[in-house]
Motif scaffolding. Structure first.
Motif, PDB file in Angstrom:
ATOM      1  N   PRO A 185     -86.380  45.614 -65.194  1.00  0.00           N
ATOM      2  CA  PRO A 185     -85.100  45.341 -64.538  1.00  0.00           C
ATOM      3  C   PRO A 185     -84.003  46.195 -65.184  1.00  0.00           C
ATOM      4  O   PRO A 185     -83.895  46.249 -66.409  1.00  0.00           O
ATOM      5  CB  PRO A 185     -84.861  43.854 -64.809  1.00  0.00           C
ATOM      6  N   ALA A 186     -83.199  46.858 -64.371  1.00  0.00           N
ATOM      7  CA  ALA A 186     -82.206  47.789 -64.912  1.00  0.00           C
ATOM      8  C   ALA A 186     -80.770  47.404 -64.599  1.00  0.00           C
ATOM      9  O   ALA A 186     -79.848  47.830 -65.290  1.00  0.00           O
ATOM     10  CB  ALA A 186     -82.470  49.203 -64.375  1.00  0.00           C
ATOM     11  N   ALA A 187     -80.558  46.625 -63.540  1.00  0.00           N
ATOM     12  CA  ALA A 187     -79.189  46.345 -63.114  1.00  0.00           C
ATOM     13  C   ALA A 187     -78.375  45.674 -64.208  1.00  0.00           C
ATOM     14  O   ALA A 187     -77.215  46.037 -64.442  1.00  0.00           O
ATOM     15  CB  ALA A 187     -79.203  45.480 -61.848  1.00  0.00           C
ATOM     16  N   ALA A 188     -78.953  44.682 -64.884  1.00  0.00           N
ATOM     17  CA  ALA A 188     -78.202  43.968 -65.918  1.00  0.00           C
ATOM     18  C   ALA A 188     -77.703  44.930 -66.988  1.00  0.00           C
ATOM     19  O   ALA A 188     -76.539  44.876 -67.411  1.00  0.00           O
ATOM     20  CB  ALA A 188     -79.072  42.871 -66.536  1.00  0.00           C
ATOM     21  N   ASP A 189     -78.572  45.821 -67.442  1.00  0.00           N
ATOM     22  CA  ASP A 189     -78.187  46.803 -68.459  1.00  0.00           C
ATOM     23  C   ASP A 189     -77.113  47.744 -67.935  1.00  0.00           C
ATOM     24  O   ASP A 189     -76.138  48.059 -68.626  1.00  0.00           O
ATOM     25  CB  ASP A 189     -79.426  47.591 -68.895  1.00  0.00           C
ATOM     26  N   ALA A 190     -77.266  48.192 -66.687  1.00  0.00           N
ATOM     27  CA  ALA A 190     -76.287  49.127 -66.116  1.00  0.00           C
ATOM     28  C   ALA A 190     -74.912  48.488 -65.996  1.00  0.00           C
ATOM     29  O   ALA A 190     -73.888  49.084 -66.384  1.00  0.00           O
ATOM     30  CB  ALA A 190     -76.763  49.609 -64.749  1.00  0.00           C
ATOM     31  N   TRP A 191     -74.856  47.266 -65.444  1.00  0.00           N
ATOM     32  CA  TRP A 191     -73.563  46.591 -65.298  1.00  0.00           C
ATOM     33  C   TRP A 191     -72.888  46.383 -66.654  1.00  0.00           C
ATOM     34  O   TRP A 191     -71.699  46.689 -66.824  1.00  0.00           O
ATOM     35  CB  TRP A 191     -73.729  45.231 -64.628  1.00  0.00           C
ATOM     36  N   LEU A 192     -73.646  45.865 -67.615  1.00  0.00           N
ATOM     37  CA  LEU A 192     -73.038  45.516 -68.899  1.00  0.00           C
ATOM     38  C   LEU A 192     -72.698  46.754 -69.722  1.00  0.00           C
ATOM     39  O   LEU A 192     -71.708  46.778 -70.455  1.00  0.00           O
ATOM     40  CB  LEU A 192     -73.945  44.553 -69.673  1.00  0.00           C
ATOM     41  N   THR A 193     -73.506  47.805 -69.592  1.00  0.00           N
ATOM     42  CA  THR A 193     -73.192  49.053 -70.289  1.00  0.00           C
ATOM     43  C   THR A 193     -71.917  49.665 -69.726  1.00  0.00           C
ATOM     44  O   THR A 193     -71.042  50.121 -70.474  1.00  0.00           O
ATOM     45  CB  THR A 193     -74.369  50.038 -70.163  1.00  0.00           C
ATOM     46  N   ALA A 194     -71.783  49.695 -68.402  1.00  0.00           N
ATOM     47  CA  ALA A 194     -70.559  50.223 -67.785  1.00  0.00           C
ATOM     48  C   ALA A 194     -69.347  49.418 -68.225  1.00  0.00           C
ATOM     49  O   ALA A 194     -68.289  49.978 -68.572  1.00  0.00           O
ATOM     50  CB  ALA A 194     -70.687  50.207 -66.266  1.00  0.00           C
ATOM     51  N   LEU A 195     -69.481  48.103 -68.221  1.00  0.00           N
ATOM     52  CA  LEU A 195     -68.369  47.243 -68.606  1.00  0.00           C
ATOM     53  C   LEU A 195     -67.978  47.449 -70.062  1.00  0.00           C
ATOM     54  O   LEU A 195     -66.787  47.583 -70.389  1.00  0.00           O
ATOM     55  CB  LEU A 195     -68.762  45.784 -68.364  1.00  0.00           C
ATOM     56  N   ALA A 196     -68.962  47.491 -70.941  1.00  0.00           N
ATOM     57  CA  ALA A 196     -68.670  47.661 -72.364  1.00  0.00           C
ATOM     58  C   ALA A 196     -68.032  49.016 -72.656  1.00  0.00           C
ATOM     59  O   ALA A 196     -67.098  49.115 -73.448  1.00  0.00           O
ATOM     60  CB  ALA A 196     -69.954  47.485 -73.181  1.00  0.00           C
ATOM     61  N   ARG A 197     -68.518  50.062 -72.019  1.00  0.00           N
ATOM     62  CA  ARG A 197     -68.030  51.411 -72.303  1.00  0.00           C
ATOM     63  C   ARG A 197     -66.650  51.685 -71.696  1.00  0.00           C
ATOM     64  O   ARG A 197     -65.841  52.391 -72.293  1.00  0.00           O
ATOM     65  CB  ARG A 197     -69.021  52.462 -71.768  1.00  0.00           C
ATOM     66  N   HIS A 198     -66.385  51.112 -70.520  1.00  0.00           N
ATOM     67  CA  HIS A 198     -65.217  51.576 -69.774  1.00  0.00           C
ATOM     68  C   HIS A 198     -64.289  50.479 -69.258  1.00  0.00           C
ATOM     69  O   HIS A 198     -63.230  50.803 -68.707  1.00  0.00           O
ATOM     70  CB  HIS A 198     -65.682  52.420 -68.580  1.00  0.00           C
ATOM     71  N   GLY A 199     -64.650  49.227 -69.402  1.00  0.00           N
ATOM     72  CA  GLY A 199     -63.801  48.160 -68.890  1.00  0.00           C
ATOM     73  C   GLY A 199     -62.741  47.720 -69.885  1.00  0.00           C
ATOM     74  O   GLY A 199     -62.672  48.187 -71.027  1.00  0.00           O
ATOM     75  N   ARG A 200     -61.909  46.779 -69.434  1.00  0.00           N
ATOM     76  CA  ARG A 200     -60.884  46.166 -70.283  1.00  0.00           C
ATOM     77  C   ARG A 200     -61.188  44.702 -70.583  1.00  0.00           C
ATOM     78  O   ARG A 200     -60.810  44.188 -71.630  1.00  0.00           O
ATOM     79  CB  ARG A 200     -59.528  46.206 -69.569  1.00  0.00           C
ATOM     80  N   LEU A 201     -61.823  44.031 -69.643  1.00  0.00           N
ATOM     81  CA  LEU A 201     -62.011  42.589 -69.721  1.00  0.00           C
ATOM     82  C   LEU A 201     -63.358  42.238 -70.342  1.00  0.00           C
ATOM     83  O   LEU A 201     -64.236  43.090 -70.515  1.00  0.00           O
ATOM     84  CB  LEU A 201     -61.907  41.981 -68.322  1.00  0.00           C
ATOM     85  N   GLY A 202     -63.520  40.957 -70.647  1.00  0.00           N
ATOM     86  CA  GLY A 202     -64.775  40.466 -71.161  1.00  0.00           C
ATOM     87  C   GLY A 202     -65.735  40.113 -70.045  1.00  0.00           C
ATOM     88  O   GLY A 202     -65.377  40.032 -68.867  1.00  0.00           O
ATOM     89  N   LEU A 203     -66.988  39.853 -70.427  1.00  0.00           N
ATOM     90  CA  LEU A 203     -68.022  39.540 -69.444  1.00  0.00           C
ATOM     91  C   LEU A 203     -67.714  38.251 -68.702  1.00  0.00           C
ATOM     92  O   LEU A 203     -67.934  38.159 -67.491  1.00  0.00           O
ATOM     93  CB  LEU A 203     -69.378  39.451 -70.141  1.00  0.00           C
ATOM     94  N   ALA A 204     -67.203  37.252 -69.400  1.00  0.00           N
ATOM     95  CA  ALA A 204     -66.914  35.979 -68.742  1.00  0.00           C
ATOM     96  C   ALA A 204     -65.927  36.159 -67.599  1.00  0.00           C
ATOM     97  O   ALA A 204     -66.102  35.584 -66.510  1.00  0.00           O
ATOM     98  CB  ALA A 204     -66.373  34.977 -69.763  1.00  0.00           C
TER      99      ALA A 204
END
Length: 583
Positions: free
Chosen positions: A122-141
């Motif tokens: 499964p790759a989607a979980a890693d892709a979403w969370l990697t994008a968020l961690a590298r480039h987002g502002r907000l937390g996962l919650a």
């Protein structure tokens, strides 16, 4: 950037049913209206384009269960102000490390049985969370909150209801899936509320992991949730499910998996940089087709004319020949990507495009190796076969006033394999896009990534993102994306008119999904294409199949275009449940 025709009739006489959505602060467009609203909610909480795009993408994993899954694939492209070029996140899983082509053929011959035999990591979980961690502002919650709420129930829309009804006999054989998708022993009807409690609890578990790691910082906390999915208790549940259902995937495969982060591939078209995903997907087709069309004066042709469609389709066929011969996981396949994208190679291939006659099938591949000053294999040329229709997918893009842009194509139907008990997701069945043919560039090999059809893309100019765009549609994806780009850059349409304009889709090459059906000469045409244009295409040698006026089979493009004065112009395809919204 680009001047914007503000009326619903473009400058070349093209009308549209919806207005382009104009905004200045942010905009999000996706293939489902509630996913678009999820992105808008995260924007309104202070998120950037990446936060909003990830939120909308995970919402699609909840809403479009017939098309996507949090345990599936999610290739992502991100551009942030100051980056030299867009970054791609290869959200596609890998074939089990212990399963060779020879062993697969011993078990199944040349077939690729449905379900567990197609498992990749499964790759989607890693892709979403990697994008968020590298480039987002907000937390996962914060980003997961809209999707988490949708798990408590949303109204089933007609297309989902039809697909659940069609899949009901298969779903009934899988108790974990039947509990979710066949409540009360039957598929839900349009307007019924679909509840996904296990998926909601999975999101709760990831949020709890993030909360417990928050002292380590935002990025580390998000990645702690990511690690729980692959190496923690969730990972152990995934591995046990794979073993229980007969798959070869195991805990070692999950622990070894990481999405690859790297630069896009690109060319230019009409002065615009065209950025695509690498040859682990069909993404390079987009700049390659446009390289061929760069040397054709499309503007002298009317939009939607037979001459225009003919040139686009013949360029697609030439490029698909090279896709079949050379595209594959670049970690395991020597792909001559620089040669394939070389302007000289495009000029050489363009000479094969006959303006007066259609190629009866897929042409032979070219020799891109010499444009890299080396030699290499000619590639495998598959033979025509018949087979069932292709699975489908989804899409989301987002942009903000700071110049950030996000583009992603999540996929893998949650109806193609049994749901994992307690998690509410499948294990990706994207192994269906590998080949069982020895010598094919995308043939099965241990640890190999399938050559994905999903391929988010982006236009860039002068160091600024101009348009993130993409679509669902299997092998129709790049074909639809090319036609939208030409409608905007060659025919001056606004983004909504460009999306709504009639399309044609070739099937004159092997499909990307097993059994890789191939229909030489077949061209699928929306009924809105005028009879005289259809007659001319037939006279040129295309074998036409007529589709409805607005046919989902020709893909469903979503796009956001940055116009002059930093106005954002959003488009969403009426062929699906797509919507664009912003502020």
């Amino acid at each position: 950037m680009l001047e914007s025709p503000m009326s619903t009739t473009g400058p070349r006489g093209v009308t549209q049913g919806r207005p382009a959505f104009l905004a200045r602060t942010y905009l999000v467009s996706s293939t489902h209206y509630l996913a678009t609203m999820a992105g808008e909610r995260v924007f309104s909480r202070g998120g950037n384009a990446v936060d909003a795009g990830v939120a909308a993408g995970i919402a699609l994993n909840v809403l479009e269960r017939h098309l996507t899954d949090f345990g599936g694939v999610a290739p992502v492209m991100v551009f942030r102000t100051g980056m030299p070029r867009p970054e791609t996140i290869a959200g596609v899983g890998r074939w089990p490390l212990r399963l060779s082509l020879e062993r697969h053929r011993e078990r199944h011959g040349s077939e690729m049985p449905e379900g567990a035999a197609r498992y990749v990591t499964p790759a989607a979980a890693d892709a979403w969370l990697t994008a968020l961690a590298r480039h987002g502002r907000l937390g996962l919650a914060d980003v997961l909150q809209p999707a988490r709420e949708l798990c408590d129930g949303f109204p089933v829309f007609p297309r989902l209801a039809r697909d659940l009804a069609s899949a009901a006999p298969r779903l009934a054989e899988w108790p974990s899936s039947a509990r979710v998708f066949l409540p009360h022993g039957r598929p839900p009807e349009a307007g019924d509320v679909l509840v996904q409690r296990d998926l909601g609890r999975l999101f709760d578990r990831l949020i709890e992991v993030e909360r417990n790691a928050v002292r380590k910082g935002r990025k580390a906390a998000i990645m702690a949730a990511r690690n729980e999915f692959y190496t923690g208790e969730i990972g152990r549940e995934l591995a046990a499910h794979a073993q229980r259902t007969g798959g070869a995937l195991d805990a070692e495969d999950l622990a070894a998996f990481r999405v690859a982060v790297g630069p896009s591939v690109s060319s230019t078209y009409r002065g615009m940089e065209v950025h695509a995903c690498g040859p682990w997907s069909q993404g390079p087709m987009l700049p390659m087709i446009l390289n061929l069309l760069e040397g054709v004066d499309l503007r002298r042709m009317a939009p939607g004319s037979a001459d225009y469609f003919h040139h686009v389709v013949e360029a697609i066929k030439l490029t698909c020949a090279d896709r079949e011969a050379f595209f594959g996981d670049p970690d395991l396949v020597d792909v001559p990507i620089d040669g394939l994208l070389h302007p000289g190679y495009a000029e050489e291939r363009r000479r094969l495009l006959d303006p007066g006659a259609a190629s009866p099938g897929m042409p032979v591949p070219g020799d891109p190796w010499r444009w890299e000053e080396r030699t290499g294999p000619a590639g495998c040329v598959p033979q025509p076969v018949s087979g069932p229709g292709q699975p489908d997918t989804s899409y989301v893009c987002a942009m903000d006033a700071d110049g950030n842009a996000f583009s992603a194509t999540p996929s893998d139907s949650g109806l193609t394999a049994p749901l994992v008990d307690g998690l509410g997701i499948i294990i990706s069945t994207r192994g269906s896009q590998l080949w069982t043919t020895p010598g094919h560039a995308s043939a099965i090999a241990p640890g190999k990534r399938p050559r994905l059809t999903p391929n988010p893309a982006m236009l860039v100019r002068d160091g600024r993102a101009v348009m993130p765009f993409g679509c669902p549609g299997g092998d129709a994806q790049v074909q639809a994306m090319v036609q939208v780009v030409c409608n905007i850059l060659d025919f001056d349409m606004n983004v909504q008119a460009a999306i709504e304009a009639p399309r044609v889709i070739s099937e004159s090459f092997p499909g990307s999904f097993h059994p890789h059906p191939y229909a030489p000469g077949l061209l699928r045409v929306e009924r809105r294409v005028p009879p005289e244009v259809r007659a001319r295409l037939t006279a040129l040698g295309h074998r036409l199949e007529l589709l409805p006026e607005f046919a989902p089979a020709v893909a469903a493009v979503c796009a956001i275009l940055r116009r002059d004065h930093d106005v954002l112009e959003g488009g969403a395809d009426p062929r699906r449940e797509s919507y664009a919204i912003g502020w």
